[in-house]
Enzyme design. Structure first.
Site, PDB file in Angstrom:
ATOM      1  N   PHE A  62      31.570  65.697  41.743  1.00 14.85           N
ATOM      2  CA  PHE A  62      30.628  66.781  41.500  1.00 14.85           C
ATOM      3  C   PHE A  62      31.312  67.897  40.737  1.00 14.85           C
ATOM      4  CE2 PHE A  62      28.903  64.423  44.990  1.00 14.85           C
ATOM      5  CZ  PHE A  62      27.581  64.292  44.606  1.00 14.85           C
ATOM      6  N   LYS A  63      30.747  68.229  39.568  1.00 14.30           N
ATOM      7  CA  LYS A  63      31.303  69.288  38.724  1.00 14.30           C
ATOM      8  C   LYS A  63      30.808  70.623  39.252  1.00 14.30           C
ATOM      9  CE  LYS A  63      31.953  70.740  33.984  1.00 14.30           C
ATOM     10  NZ  LYS A  63      31.060  71.784  33.541  1.00 14.30           N
ATOM     11  N   ILE A  64      31.780  71.439  39.652  1.00 18.32           N
ATOM     12  CA  ILE A  64      31.504  72.728  40.285  1.00 18.32           C
ATOM     13  C   ILE A  64      31.874  73.846  39.305  1.00 18.32           C
ATOM     14  CG2 ILE A  64      32.087  74.207  42.258  1.00 18.32           C
ATOM     15  CD1 ILE A  64      30.796  71.552  43.104  1.00 18.32           C
TER      16      ILE A  64
END
Length: 144
Positions: A62-64
């Site tokens: 997941f790109k945060i």
């Protein structure tokens, strides 16, 4: 509308997971960049949707957003075993993510546009890449 978009995003991610080995990255809505708990809730919601279509958490990343709140969300998610990805990372404080992506070209562009620093100008004239130099230095320092 957000639920519809999340489902569409997960469906694309699920299709990609069928086509490629390794992990599939899904970006968390940037509007949550300054909401630690909102980011965590969104990731949990996306995980549920991925679970419904049979994509295991081990295949997901997941790109945060790389804000202070995003860094904290990433740290907490990683403690849960959820893999995160951050970009525009330039310090070790952000190293809690599973994947850190430095845009070497952006560093090079910055150096070229900030003239007046004699050391940077000399390095550029010698053909040295300041972005690549930072990556090498970061790797070296992480080995110490």
């Amino acid at each position: 509308m957000s639920c519809f978009f999340d489902k569409a995003l997960v469906n694309v991610g699920g299709d990609l997971a069928k086509l490629v080995p390794g992990r599939v990255s899904t970006e968390v809505d940037a509007r949550l960049a300054y909401d630690t708990h909102g980011i965590i809730r969104k990731v949990h919601d996306l995980l549920k949707l991925y679970n419904e279509i049979g994509v295991s958490p081990e295949r997901l990343l997941f790109k945060i957003p790389s804000t202070w709140q995003g860094i904290e969300a990433s740290r907490l998610l990683e403690l849960e075993g959820i893999q995160t990805h951050m970009t525009f990372v330039y310090s070790f404080v952000q190293a809690g993510a599973s994947v850190i992506q430095i845009f070497v070209g952006r560093l090079r562009d910055w150096a070229r546009n900030h003239t007046g620093d004699l050391e940077i100008e000399a390095a550029l004239k010698r053909g040295e890449d300041p972005g690549l130099a930072l990556v090498i230095l970061t790797i070296f320092l992480s080995l110490l």
